[in-house]
Design a protein around this motif. Structure first.
Motif, PDB file in Angstrom:
ATOM      1  N   VAL A  25       0.841  -1.204   0.000  1.00  0.00           N
ATOM      2  CA  VAL A  25       0.000   0.000   0.000  1.00  0.00           C
ATOM      3  C   VAL A  25       0.878   1.257   0.000  1.00  0.00           C
ATOM      4  CG1 VAL A  25      -1.960  -1.149   1.110  1.00  0.00           C
ATOM      5  CG2 VAL A  25      -0.255  -0.010   2.529  1.00  0.00           C
ATOM      6  N   LEU A  26       2.032   1.179   0.651  1.00  0.00           N
ATOM      7  CA  LEU A  26       2.938   2.325   0.667  1.00  0.00           C
ATOM      8  C   LEU A  26       3.473   2.593  -0.739  1.00  0.00           C
ATOM      9  CD1 LEU A  26       4.375   4.433   2.453  1.00  0.00           C
ATOM     10  CD2 LEU A  26       6.208   2.756   2.792  1.00  0.00           C
ATOM     11  N   ALA A  27       3.815   1.544  -1.459  1.00  0.00           N
ATOM     12  CA  ALA A  27       4.341   1.698  -2.818  1.00  0.00           C
ATOM     13  C   ALA A  27       3.296   2.307  -3.748  1.00  0.00           C
ATOM     14  CB  ALA A  27       4.801   0.340  -3.359  1.00  0.00           C
ATOM     15  N   VAL A  28       2.059   1.858  -3.625  1.00  0.00           N
ATOM     16  CA  VAL A  28       0.987   2.393  -4.480  1.00  0.00           C
ATOM     17  C   VAL A  28       0.703   3.852  -4.122  1.00  0.00           C
ATOM     18  CG1 VAL A  28      -1.455   2.184  -5.099  1.00  0.00           C
ATOM     19  CG2 VAL A  28      -0.057   0.131  -4.857  1.00  0.00           C
ATOM     20  N   ALA A  29       0.687   4.155  -2.819  1.00  0.00           N
ATOM     21  CA  ALA A  29       0.449   5.537  -2.378  1.00  0.00           C
ATOM     22  C   ALA A  29       1.560   6.464  -2.868  1.00  0.00           C
ATOM     23  CB  ALA A  29       0.336   5.599  -0.860  1.00  0.00           C
ATOM     24  N   ASP A  30       2.821   6.010  -2.841  1.00  0.00           N
ATOM     25  CA  ASP A  30       3.931   6.811  -3.345  1.00  0.00           C
ATOM     26  C   ASP A  30       3.788   7.063  -4.843  1.00  0.00           C
ATOM     27  OD1 ASP A  30       5.155   7.051  -0.889  1.00  0.00           O
ATOM     28  OD2 ASP A  30       6.454   5.307  -1.168  1.00  0.00           O
ATOM     29  N   ASP A  31       3.278   6.066  -5.550  1.00  0.00           N
ATOM     30  CA  ASP A  31       3.180   6.149  -7.002  1.00  0.00           C
ATOM     31  C   ASP A  31       1.985   6.988  -7.452  1.00  0.00           C
ATOM     32  OD1 ASP A  31       3.753   5.570  -9.701  1.00  0.00           O
ATOM     33  OD2 ASP A  31       2.332   3.906  -9.680  1.00  0.00           O
ATOM     34  N   LYS A  32       0.829   6.794  -6.810  1.00  0.00           N
ATOM     35  CA  LYS A  32      -0.413   7.418  -7.273  1.00  0.00           C
ATOM     36  C   LYS A  32      -0.911   8.547  -6.365  1.00  0.00           C
ATOM     37  CE  LYS A  32      -3.547   4.712  -8.943  1.00  0.00           C
ATOM     38  NZ  LYS A  32      -4.566   3.661  -9.072  1.00  0.00           N
ATOM     39  N   GLY A  33      -0.345   8.648  -5.190  1.00  0.00           N
ATOM     40  CA  GLY A  33      -0.812   9.655  -4.243  1.00  0.00           C
ATOM     41  C   GLY A  33      -1.845   9.111  -3.282  1.00  0.00           C
ATOM     42  N   THR A  34      -2.768   8.308  -3.803  1.00  0.00           N
ATOM     43  CA  THR A  34      -3.763   7.629  -2.971  1.00  0.00           C
ATOM     44  C   THR A  34      -3.763   6.152  -3.337  1.00  0.00           C
ATOM     45  OG1 THR A  34      -5.566   8.026  -4.548  1.00  0.00           O
ATOM     46  CG2 THR A  34      -5.235   9.685  -2.803  1.00  0.00           C
ATOM     47  N   VAL A  35      -4.373   5.363  -2.487  1.00  0.00           N
ATOM     48  CA  VAL A  35      -4.480   3.930  -2.735  1.00  0.00           C
ATOM     49  C   VAL A  35      -5.913   3.496  -2.488  1.00  0.00           C
ATOM     50  CG1 VAL A  35      -3.694   3.439  -0.377  1.00  0.00           C
ATOM     51  CG2 VAL A  35      -3.624   1.632  -2.089  1.00  0.00           C
ATOM     52  N   GLN A  36      -6.440   2.672  -3.375  1.00  0.00           N
ATOM     53  CA  GLN A  36      -7.778   2.115  -3.245  1.00  0.00           C
ATOM     54  C   GLN A  36      -7.690   0.603  -3.193  1.00  0.00           C
ATOM     55  OE1 GLN A  36     -10.118   3.656  -6.482  1.00  0.00           O
ATOM     56  NE2 GLN A  36     -10.126   5.745  -5.688  1.00  0.00           N
ATOM     57  N   TRP A  37      -8.777  -0.012  -2.716  1.00  0.00           N
ATOM     58  CA  TRP A  37      -8.794  -1.481  -2.587  1.00  0.00           C
ATOM     59  C   TRP A  37      -8.536  -2.158  -3.923  1.00  0.00           C
ATOM     60  CZ3 TRP A  37      -8.002  -5.724  -0.271  1.00  0.00           C
ATOM     61  CH2 TRP A  37      -8.614  -6.912  -0.667  1.00  0.00           C
ATOM     62  N   SER A  38      -9.089  -1.595  -4.998  1.00  0.00           N
ATOM     63  CA  SER A  38      -8.908  -2.213  -6.312  1.00  0.00           C
ATOM     64  C   SER A  38      -7.445  -2.213  -6.752  1.00  0.00           C
ATOM     65  CB  SER A  38      -9.762  -1.481  -7.353  1.00  0.00           C
ATOM     66  OG  SER A  38      -9.424  -0.102  -7.403  1.00  0.00           O
ATOM     67  N   ASP A  39      -6.643  -1.280  -6.190  1.00  0.00           N
ATOM     68  CA  ASP A  39      -5.224  -1.212  -6.562  1.00  0.00           C
ATOM     69  C   ASP A  39      -4.407  -2.357  -5.981  1.00  0.00           C
ATOM     70  OD1 ASP A  39      -5.652   1.218  -7.920  1.00  0.00           O
ATOM     71  OD2 ASP A  39      -5.399   2.361  -6.062  1.00  0.00           O
ATOM     72  N   VAL A  40      -4.858  -2.894  -4.864  1.00  0.00           N
ATOM     73  CA  VAL A  40      -4.034  -3.873  -4.138  1.00  0.00           C
ATOM     74  C   VAL A  40      -4.757  -5.197  -3.878  1.00  0.00           C
ATOM     75  CG1 VAL A  40      -2.667  -2.083  -3.007  1.00  0.00           C
ATOM     76  CG2 VAL A  40      -4.757  -2.890  -1.916  1.00  0.00           C
ATOM     77  N   SER A  41      -5.982  -5.336  -4.414  1.00  0.00           N
ATOM     78  CA  SER A  41      -6.781  -6.525  -4.091  1.00  0.00           C
ATOM     79  C   SER A  41      -6.147  -7.819  -4.561  1.00  0.00           C
ATOM     80  CB  SER A  41      -8.191  -6.392  -4.687  1.00  0.00           C
ATOM     81  OG  SER A  41      -8.119  -6.244  -6.103  1.00  0.00           O
ATOM     82  N   ASP A  42      -5.279  -7.736  -5.588  1.00  0.00           N
ATOM     83  CA  ASP A  42      -4.607  -8.945  -6.086  1.00  0.00           C
ATOM     84  C   ASP A  42      -3.423  -9.354  -5.218  1.00  0.00           C
ATOM     85  OD1 ASP A  42      -6.332  -9.236  -8.227  1.00  0.00           O
ATOM     86  OD2 ASP A  42      -5.094  -8.014  -9.571  1.00  0.00           O
ATOM     87  N   ASP A  43      -2.960  -8.441  -4.357  1.00  0.00           N
ATOM     88  CA  ASP A  43      -1.733  -8.693  -3.614  1.00  0.00           C
ATOM     89  C   ASP A  43      -1.942  -8.893  -2.111  1.00  0.00           C
ATOM     90  OD1 ASP A  43      -0.112  -8.274  -5.973  1.00  0.00           O
ATOM     91  OD2 ASP A  43      -0.536  -6.148  -5.752  1.00  0.00           O
TER      92      ASP A  43
END
Length: 319
Positions: A25-43
């Protein structure tokens, strides 16, 4: 902020999967600014996602997604460094490729673990075809005739009730071994723990009257329905292979009784407890034939013995 770092460190120390969830979630937040469930649901699992929200690591930003409350504190807790300036585009590209590969590998792994392979589907089709043998005499006679080539020498030596007992032991052993090999109890246990955790958090939120948390947990429950399907597939997959072996054996017994190919001997052919003497294997005891009752008594009894002897677990253990 310091408290967020402490919470992150506590979560990371619980298990490697929680540490991985934090890092993801930290990596996605750094990349996109925010993180949603759909961004990380596979991981990560919905249970891990819920824990991050519950502990305040992820904070909702007006329904547009979540942000990490204290990114630097979380990085310190995980022992990772911040991304270098200017690496966003390139890093995002390589990270995206890496994440895509990781997600693809994860999906492939899930397909192997809980999905149905081509062989599983072929076994399911063959099992359905064999099921028709119960009502279609040509299929039953074909399957029974083929198996009779192998079983007839043994049937000539053993009494028919002993023959049924031997086959019941064989099918019980087959069922136990296939369940032990094909059913992933660890994964099923994870599914159950995840659902239990969601229910406990829902109960706690209900008791304290937290409507916002209840809505989030309800959303998690909807997303976790996919995990419930995965659990069902884990349970049903070995049954296909079990029936693929056991149904032909059952059809052979049916074939022997229906065609009169086996020698019944002088009545009674057998004396069952409580029921008494059986004049013929095709006698009905209530809604079922006598041979079916004897088969199920033998099968259920010896299956339990075999499971205990081989220490095969057929239900997920609760932690």
């Amino acid at each position: 902020m310091a408290r967020t770092a402490e919470k992150a460190e506590s979560l990371a120390s619980e298990s490697q999967s929680m540490a991985d969830a934090l890092e993801r979630v930290l990596a996605v937040a750094d990349d996109k600014g925010t993180v949603q469930w759909s961004d990380v649901s596979d991981d990560i699992t919905s249970g891990e996602w819920g824990r991050l929200i519950e502990q305040g690591i992820l904070v909702d930003v007006d329904g547009e997604g979540f942000v990490v409350d204290d990114p630097e504190g979380v990085r310190d807790a995980l022992g990772i460094s911040a991304p270098e300036p200017g690496d966003d585009a390139g890093g995002s590209s390589s990270s995206g490729t890496s994440d895509s590969t990781s997600t693809s590998s994860s999906a492939d792994s899930d397909d192997e673990d809980s999905g149905w392979s081509r062989w599983d589907k072929m076994a399911a089709v063959a099992t359905i075809a064999l099921f028709l043998g119960y009502s279609q005499a040509p299929i039953r006679n074909t399957v029974g005739g083929v198996l009779d080539i192998a079983l007839d020498p043994l049937a000539d030596v053993l009494p028919f009730y002993i023959m049924i007992l031997v086959l019941a032991v064989f099918t019980g052993l087959n069922s136990t071994i296939l369940q032990g090999k094909l059913m992933n109890m660890d994964k099923m246990g994870e599914y159950q723990e995840q659902m239990q955790e969601i229910q406990e958090r829902r109960k706690a939120a209900k008791e304290r009257g937290d409507d916002e948390a209840l809505e989030e947990i309800q959303q998690e429950q909807m997303e976790a329905m996919g995990d419930q399907l995965g659990m069902f597939k884990e349970q049903f997959r070995p049954m296909v292979w079990i029936m693929l072996v056991n149904i032909p054996v059952f059809l052979w017994i049916y074939y022997m009784v229906q065609t009169g190919a086996m020698v019944a001997g002088e009545p009674p052919v057998m004396v069952l407890p409580i029921i008494g003497g059986i004049e013929s294997w095709s006698d009905r005891i209530g809604p079922m034939w006598a041979w079916i009752i004897w088969y199920f008594v033998c099968s259920m009894s010896f299956t339990q013995i075999v499971r205990k002897a081989l220490n095969v677990q057929t239900t997920p253990s609760s932690s």
